[in-house]
Design an enzyme around this catalytic site. Structure first.
Site, PDB file in Angstrom:
ATOM      1  N   ASP A 245       0.860  -1.180   0.000  1.00  0.00           N
ATOM      2  CA  ASP A 245       0.000   0.000   0.000  1.00  0.00           C
ATOM      3  C   ASP A 245       0.901   1.236   0.000  1.00  0.00           C
ATOM      4  O   ASP A 245       1.321   1.704  -1.039  1.00  0.00           O
ATOM      5  CB  ASP A 245      -0.916  -0.073   1.221  1.00  0.00           C
ATOM      6  CG  ASP A 245      -1.909   1.069   1.276  1.00  0.00           C
ATOM      7  OD1 ASP A 245      -1.902   1.900   0.360  1.00  0.00           O
ATOM      8  OD2 ASP A 245      -2.690   1.148   2.238  1.00  0.00           O
TER       9      ASP A 245
ATOM     10  N   PHE B 146      -9.850  -0.588  -0.303  1.00  0.00           N
ATOM     11  CA  PHE B 146      -9.504  -1.612   0.671  1.00  0.00           C
ATOM     12  C   PHE B 146     -10.012  -2.959   0.169  1.00  0.00           C
ATOM     13  O   PHE B 146     -11.201  -3.126  -0.098  1.00  0.00           O
ATOM     14  CB  PHE B 146     -10.101  -1.283   2.040  1.00  0.00           C
ATOM     15  CG  PHE B 146      -9.473  -2.084   3.137  1.00  0.00           C
ATOM     16  CD1 PHE B 146      -8.220  -1.746   3.626  1.00  0.00           C
ATOM     17  CD2 PHE B 146     -10.118  -3.200   3.654  1.00  0.00           C
ATOM     18  CE1 PHE B 146      -7.616  -2.506   4.622  1.00  0.00           C
ATOM     19  CE2 PHE B 146      -9.525  -3.959   4.646  1.00  0.00           C
ATOM     20  CZ  PHE B 146      -8.274  -3.612   5.130  1.00  0.00           C
TER      21      PHE B 146
HETATM   22  P1  IMP Z   1       1.875  -0.614   3.817  1.00  0.00           P
HETATM   23  O1  IMP Z   1       2.959  -0.546   4.849  1.00  0.00           O
HETATM   24  O2  IMP Z   1       1.053   0.649   3.780  1.00  0.00           O
HETATM   25  O3  IMP Z   1       2.387  -0.988   2.429  1.00  0.00           O
HETATM   26  O4  IMP Z   1       0.820  -1.712   4.268  1.00  0.00           O
HETATM   27  C1  IMP Z   1       1.220  -2.974   4.581  1.00  0.00           C
HETATM   28  C2  IMP Z   1       0.139  -3.853   5.135  1.00  0.00           C
HETATM   29  O5  IMP Z   1      -1.121  -3.198   5.307  1.00  0.00           O
HETATM   30  C3  IMP Z   1      -0.157  -4.992   4.196  1.00  0.00           C
HETATM   31  O6  IMP Z   1       0.799  -6.030   4.299  1.00  0.00           O
HETATM   32  C4  IMP Z   1      -1.528  -5.408   4.670  1.00  0.00           C
HETATM   33  O7  IMP Z   1      -1.429  -6.233   5.802  1.00  0.00           O
HETATM   34  C5  IMP Z   1      -2.172  -4.098   5.066  1.00  0.00           C
HETATM   35  N1  IMP Z   1      -3.021  -3.592   3.978  1.00  0.00           N
HETATM   36  C6  IMP Z   1      -2.790  -2.544   3.159  1.00  0.00           C
HETATM   37  N2  IMP Z   1      -3.796  -2.387   2.279  1.00  0.00           N
HETATM   38  C7  IMP Z   1      -4.694  -3.376   2.539  1.00  0.00           C
HETATM   39  C8  IMP Z   1      -5.957  -3.751   1.947  1.00  0.00           C
HETATM   40  O8  IMP Z   1      -6.469  -3.163   0.988  1.00  0.00           O
HETATM   41  N3  IMP Z   1      -6.566  -4.835   2.514  1.00  0.00           N
HETATM   42  C9  IMP Z   1      -6.068  -5.528   3.561  1.00  0.00           C
HETATM   43  N4  IMP Z   1      -4.885  -5.207   4.132  1.00  0.00           N
HETATM   44  C10 IMP Z   1      -4.207  -4.145   3.622  1.00  0.00           C
END
Ligand code: IMP
Length: 185
Positions: A109, A158
């Protein structure tokens, strides 16, 4: 009961990728990985818990030997956003010295968790560190970490299913979809 019905019962708004589409894309990614790592050992590193399904299917699609190891990290953040401040809950069992590490992710994300993870793993003197993710959201494009293997670039919504959860639910869906908005409220 088929998964579409399960998805319907669990209030998915829309299916983004079916089981067939996911498996098809994983096959293509596996072919690329096999070619790129010919003659090299691979250590697949999965991040619990979201990457469990991708790891299981990608590893079994790879027609070669691989080792697998797992990390559990907790990202301090509120609700559905992450802060990039990460704590290791379970570390790898494997010594990374001179290993070719391929991080297997479900979704990127903001990329904050991953960026931290790459820095952490690189400090352990591996031969290489690359990333394979099934899904990538638009914000991840701003991160300064190269992602070598990407399943699908998705819009900024999401999503749940195939390892991804909302409040620990929906991980066991075979497809990936968006949640109906009323589930959040
Ligand atoms: P980041 O550090 O923002 O890249 O997010 C990492 C973690 O957030 C991912 O490994 C997921 O566990 C969670 N995450 C981010 N977006 C989603 C989504 O759309 N659905 C479910 N989990 C998400």
């Amino acid at each position: 009961m088929d998964q579409t019905q399960v998805a319907g019962d669990l209030e998915l708004d829309k299916t983004l990728y079916t089981e067939e589409q996911i498996q098809g894309r994983l096959k293509e990614m596996a072919a690329e990985i096999e070619a790129d790592y010919e003659g090299k050992d691979i250590l697949l590193v999965g991040v619990l818990k979201g990457a469990v399904m991708v790891m299981a299917d990608l590893a079994r699609t790879l027609n070669r030997h691989v080792e697998m190891d797992w990390m559990a990290v907790s990202s301090y953040g509120s609700g559905t956003t992450s802060s990039g401040v990460v704590r290791i809950l379970k570390d790898l069992d494997t010594d990374l010295t001179d290993r070719h590490v391929l991080i297997v992710e479900d979704i990127i994300d903001t990329g904050l968790t991953l960026s931290w993870l790459v820095t952490n793993l690189k400090s352990r003197k591996p031969a290489s560190v690359e990333i394979a993710t099934l899904l990538r959201k638009p914000d991840a494009l701003q991160m300064d970490v190269d992602v070598k293997y990407i399943g699908f670039d998705i819009p900024n919504a999401f999503v749940v299913g195939y390892g991804l959860d909302y409040n620990e639910k929906y991980r066991n869906l075979r497809c990936i979809g968006t949640l109906a908005p009323h589930v959040y409220s």
